[in-house]
Structure formats: C-alpha cells, structure tokens
Design an enzyme around this catalytic site. Sequence first.
Site, PDB file in Angstrom:
ATOM      1  N   ILE A 154       0.838  -1.198   0.000  1.00  0.00           N
ATOM      2  CA  ILE A 154       0.000   0.000   0.000  1.00  0.00           C
ATOM      3  C   ILE A 154       0.874   1.250   0.000  1.00  0.00           C
ATOM      4  O   ILE A 154       1.911   1.293   0.671  1.00  0.00           O
ATOM      5  CB  ILE A 154      -0.908  -0.018   1.246  1.00  0.00           C
ATOM      6  CG1 ILE A 154      -1.822  -1.255   1.226  1.00  0.00           C
ATOM      7  CG2 ILE A 154      -1.733   1.261   1.371  1.00  0.00           C
ATOM      8  CD1 ILE A 154      -2.448  -1.577   2.587  1.00  0.00           C
ATOM      9  N   CYS A 155       0.456   2.277  -0.739  1.00  0.00           N
ATOM     10  CA  CYS A 155       1.115   3.581  -0.732  1.00  0.00           C
ATOM     11  C   CYS A 155       2.557   3.461  -1.224  1.00  0.00           C
ATOM     12  O   CYS A 155       2.797   3.023  -2.335  1.00  0.00           O
ATOM     13  CB  CYS A 155       1.006   4.183   0.667  1.00  0.00           C
ATOM     14  SG  CYS A 155       1.506   5.922   0.801  1.00  0.00           S
ATOM     15  N   ILE A 156       3.541   3.794  -0.403  1.00  0.00           N
ATOM     16  CA  ILE A 156       4.947   3.746  -0.801  1.00  0.00           C
ATOM     17  C   ILE A 156       5.536   2.350  -0.649  1.00  0.00           C
ATOM     18  O   ILE A 156       6.645   2.082  -1.128  1.00  0.00           O
ATOM     19  CB  ILE A 156       5.782   4.773   0.024  1.00  0.00           C
ATOM     20  CG1 ILE A 156       7.156   5.052  -0.631  1.00  0.00           C
ATOM     21  CG2 ILE A 156       5.938   4.295   1.471  1.00  0.00           C
ATOM     22  CD1 ILE A 156       7.089   5.689  -1.983  1.00  0.00           C
ATOM     23  N   PRO A 180       5.077  -0.419  -2.211  1.00  0.00           N
ATOM     24  CA  PRO A 180       5.560  -1.075  -3.432  1.00  0.00           C
ATOM     25  C   PRO A 180       7.018  -0.751  -3.755  1.00  0.00           C
ATOM     26  O   PRO A 180       7.711  -1.575  -4.366  1.00  0.00           O
ATOM     27  CB  PRO A 180       4.615  -0.535  -4.511  1.00  0.00           C
ATOM     28  CG  PRO A 180       3.340  -0.269  -3.782  1.00  0.00           C
ATOM     29  CD  PRO A 180       3.785   0.258  -2.444  1.00  0.00           C
ATOM     30  N   THR A 219      -1.772  -0.779  -4.248  1.00  0.00           N
ATOM     31  CA  THR A 219      -2.761   0.302  -4.308  1.00  0.00           C
ATOM     32  C   THR A 219      -2.104   1.584  -3.805  1.00  0.00           C
ATOM     33  O   THR A 219      -1.294   1.543  -2.864  1.00  0.00           O
ATOM     34  CB  THR A 219      -4.021  -0.047  -3.494  1.00  0.00           C
ATOM     35  OG1 THR A 219      -5.046   0.933  -3.725  1.00  0.00           O
ATOM     36  CG2 THR A 219      -3.733  -0.118  -1.995  1.00  0.00           C
TER      37      THR A 219
END
Length: 225
Positions: free
Chosen positions: A139-141, A143, A197
């Site tokens: 989620i968010c950063i 990845p 996401t």
Amino acid sequence: MAKTPKVAVLLAGCGHLDGAEVREAVLALLALDQHGASFQCIAPNADQYHVVDHATGRPVAGARRNILEEASRIARAGQCLDLASARAGDYDALVMPGGYGVAKNHCTFAIKGAEAEVRPDVAAFIRGFFDAGKPVGAICIAPALVALALSGRGSAELTLGNDAGCDEAMRILGHHPKDTPNAREIVIDETHKLVTTPAYMFDDAKLSDVWIGIERCVTEVLKRC
C-alpha cells in the site's frame, strides 16, 4: 478460502511522517478482519531513522523512538511481534501499509531513491513470501520497498499512483510502474502474486477512497491464499 488465512502485517512505526501511515494500517487490519482473516502485526526492534513532530512536520533533533514500540501503538500493547521472531513460513500472505517509515526505517528509498538499501531482516522476510509463491499486498509507498527487495529477481508490475520520480526509480530497478488515477485503484501482478494500491500517494485522497483501494487490495490478496 478453505481455511482461515493468517496474514503478516509489516509495520514501520506509527505516524505517516516517520513511521506507518496510521489510517492505512488500521484500514488494512479492518479489511482483513472483515474478510475473516487472522493477522499478526510485525515490526523490527530497532530505532527509527528519525523522529518527526507531526504537529509541525519538522524533525526533532536528538529524539529517538523504537520502530517496534511505535508500531505497537497501532497493534495494541503486546500484540506486535519482533521481526527477529517472525518467519514467512508461518503466514499465508503479507500486507504492508505505507507511510514514510517504510521508505526511511525499512529502507532508504526516501533518501537514496533507486540506489536505496533495504534492512537485511526486512528484505529476507519479504523475499520469503515471494520465494514461497505467497501473495503480497503493498500500500502507498510500500511497493517501492517490494521493488527494492525484488531487485535482480525479475520485473514486477506495481503502482505508486502517478508520481513521476517514483516511477522513474521503479524503471531503473527493472520494474514496470503503472499509473493510477486515484486511491481507489489497484494493480495486480499475477506472476508475483503482488497487489498494490496507491492510497495516500495521492496526498489529497479522500479517506473513503483510500478505504476502497485498500479493501480491494486485501480482497485480491486473500483470493490468492
């Protein structure tokens, strides 16, 4: 799902400027709970990169906080496991909320971009899921942390919203970033069983949109358990 999946939730502290993004973490736990999964919050027992005053947004000189202790604020007292005691083999999936702590405490992406290093214990834990073919939700950063951990292990499709700088870093690392228009969206890499996401990669995202994206991400992760 024939059994109740057990999901590891890797946290990076508490507070979006120097730890885990609290809203993303709580929404991820809520989504897991609503889908009937069990979960275990996990964090390294180590000092944060630095401490930020969330009222002012400025670093606090000389302050020190422990990642595990701070993550326990989200997990509840005594319910966050030291990463040193965690094994990927004990879980069916991994979910990682974002927050700058992911890019400062788990790795140095916030400082070095594509040349960042990952904490060895964090990298080994994440790779354990991919090596076993288990699903991962980022989620968010988060990845970006996955991209660093998978460096040299093939290319992954993932999203960091539509941040040009992050996208370029992903390409340098050999991955395939996919732009998404808002926090509701997800990107699925079936080869790696990776679901991502953007959440608060969109700074102005509505909480309801962040929830939709996280719930969709968790749903797809659990489908692959």
